[in-house]
Design a protein around this motif. Structure first.
Motif: not given
Ligand SMILES: [Mg+2]
Ligand SMILES: Nc1ncnc2c1ncn2[C@@H]1O[C@H](COP(=O)(O)OP(=O)(O)OP(=O)(O)O)[C@@H](O)[C@H]1O
Lengths: 242, 303
Positions: B43-45, B83-85, B155-158
């Motif tokens: 996902k993040t990639t 993105v991510e953290n 939003l990546d894992e918000p």
């Molecule tokens: Mg990720």
């Protein structure tokens, strides 16, 4: 471009690292104050002070502090995912690289100006009555500044590449320390980029040359290494996966 | 159809391993797209490539119908991301953090207070972010992503690090975006339950491959009850049903019927009785969306 520089400056001025700019000029001030007059028999007491102060300042502190500033200016991006935040904004990597570089140049120019103030203070406190040799001093200020162009480019490159503060600093020290030896070598001195700040601030250098070193040396060594390091860093940053 | 996000054959390899493999993501305008997958699914990639932070090994990314390769700046003017953290500058306050981005985005100064209020950080706007809790940093990241009122929000894992009330607030906020501002939202998560109440579309990815991409209703349909029938000879009954043109699967203990409505259940049972099978049990099995999702991603594991 202006907006990127202003954003970079904003991040930087809110931190205390700007105090770093004071370190080298203060060291210069200290050396100038503690050396006594009249031991090298120069034509002018100002020259004597300059020779003393420039040596430590230009050989060690100017390159070292420049390198540290380059790391500092990337540190905020490395710390907490700043790179991905910054580069997901509508800005090219080229502009980011250039902005950081230009800001570094400006900061180091400010440092040179502070050093100029140090020189002046040393003379005033030391009671030198001869007129301030501005015609020589400004050349050392500008020359020394130009000589840091390639060094900053390399340090910026390394600072972008490594997350840690230690790696760029180690490289900085590894190239800066030998300067003390290299500048004494007639053969290698003129070709060593880290030696150029000193050579271009060395008022005892060849007097017929405008910046105390021949122009072709400036072009070849300073210009050449600048191109190499700047383009290297620029291309590296373009390709770096964030 | 007008797609805000469209990737074609998007692939990213790290060495031999493909983190993202021939991904075809399609997000229509105004949708809230839940991008689901277990840890390490890619996902993040994918999101990094959508933002031009990372170059695809092959394939292309188009946002707003423009190719990312040649229109990156143009595109990013209309994209907000997390993105991510959460990313932040620890030595700056919440307000100063937003100001550093605002200068580059050329957003109006008032937006800073607006977005801070939106994520309920206005009260701590002058505190240094290094003292913030994870949830507060996450909110700040969302505020930063909305600073310039982007058309697309990624939003990546918000909801990472948010407390339950924070998750609900966030959900309400995100839900309001398409309606109020016409925004399109891509939101990744590894929990379906976290997004199933707000997502209108879902993409499920495992091991870099998109294994499901459709509206949430379609996914719900799959999750709808299936009817399990147990007869004296399951296999024979199953063959007979297939021969009769009915949709059925043979399980270990029973036959699974995929049915649309009650009449169909009645017809199937009628048919089996007529064929002379003894019917032992008819039961309904409901699967949660989460189960479906788990199953989907598990099947891929088994390969
Ligand atoms: Mg990720
Ligand atoms: N820079 C990298 N170098 C090498 N491998 C990487 C890199 N980034 C990601 N990967 C690999 O790619 C795969 C997908 O990672 P990714 O971070 O995209 O997963 P994800 O779906 O975001 O997972 P999570 O839910 O844990 O955030 C993983 O196997 C990971 O190890």
């Amino acid at each position: 471009m202006i907006s990127v520089i202003s954003s970079e400056w904003y991040k930087l001025r809110k931190s205390k690292v700007l105090l770093l700019l004071l370190v080298a000029p203060l060291v210069g001030l200290f050396i100038g104050m503690s050396s006594s007059l009249g031991d090298i028999g120069a034509i002018n007491p100002w020259y004597e002070k300059l020779v003393m102060m420039n040596f430590t300042y230009a050989v060690l502190f100017l390159p070292l502090i420049s390198g540290v500033l380059a790391s500092v200016i990337c540190r905020y991006e490395h710390q907490k995912g700043g790179w991905k935040q910054l580069l997901a904004l509508p800005v090219t990597r080229g502009k980011v690289f250039l902005s950081k570089y230009v800001l570094l140049l400006l900061l180091i120019f400010v440092m040179q100006l502070l050093y100029l103030v140090s020189i002046y203070l040393v003379g005033m406190i030391g009671g030198i009555t001869e007129p301030f040799p501005m015609d020589i001093v400004w050349k050392t200020i500008v020359g020394g500044w130009m000589a840091t162009f390639p060094l900053i480019a390399l340090q910026l490159w390394v600072s972008i590449a490594f997350k840690s503060f230690a790696a760029p600093f180690a490289i900085n020290v590894i190239f800066t320390l030998p300067t003390i030896l290299v500048i004494n070598s007639e053969r290698f001195g003129p070709y060593y980029p880290w030696g150029q700040p000193f050579l271009m601030m060395n008022i005892g250098g060849s007097a017929e040359d405008f910046f105390f070193v021949p122009w072709d040396q400036i072009l070849m060594v300073v210009g050449g290494s600048f191109l190499l390091f700047f383009i290297g860093g620029y291309l590296y940053f373009q390709r770096k996966a964030i | 159809m007008e797609y805000i996000v469209e990737t074609k054959n998007l692939t990213k390899s790290f060495g031999k391993e493909k983190a993202v493999s021939n991904l075809e993501m399609k997000i229509p305008k105004g949708e809230i797209y839940g991008f689901l997958g277990p840890n390490g699914a890619g996902k993040t990639t994918t999101i990094r490539m959508l933002l031009g932070l990372m170059r695809p090994t092959s394939g292309s990314v188009q946002l707003f119908g423009k190719d990312m390769k040649n229109n990156r700046i143009d595109i990013l003017k209309n994209v907000g991301s997390l993105v991510e953290n959460p990313s932040y500058y620890p030595h700056l306050t919440a307000k100063e953090n937003l100001e550093a981005s605002r200068k580059i985005l050329h957003a109006p100064k008032e937006r800073i207070d607006e977005v801070l209020k939106l994520v309920r950080l206005h009260g701590v706007r002058n505190k240094k972010v290094k003292g913030f809790s994870l949830g507060m940093k996450q909110r700040l990241g969302i505020a930063a992503a909305m600073l310039h009122q982007p058309e697309l929000l990624i939003l990546d894992e918000p909801t990472n690090g948010l407390d339950p009330s924070g998750i609900i607030e966030m959900r309400e906020l995100i839900q309001s975006l398409p309606k109020e501002y016409g925004m399109t939202v891509l939101i990744s998560s590894h929990l379906l339950s976290e997004i199933d109440q707000m997502a209108t579309r879902v993409g499920v990815v495992t091991k870099g491959k998109m294994i499901f991409q459709d509206s949430i209703e379609t996914m719900r349909k799959i999750a709808q009850a299936s009817i399990q029938i147990k007869v004296n000879d399951n296999e024979a009954a199953w063959r007979s049903m297939l021969a009769n043109g009915q949709k059925a699967d043979l399980g270990e203990e029973h036959i699974n019927l995929q049915v649309e409505d009650d009449e169909q259940v009645a017809a199937s049972i009628d048919y089996l009785v007529q064929q002379g099978f003894s019917i032992y049990r008819v039961q309904e099995e409901t699967r949660s969306l989460e189960n479906i999702f788990l199953e989907m991603t598990k099947e891929e594991h088994a390969e």
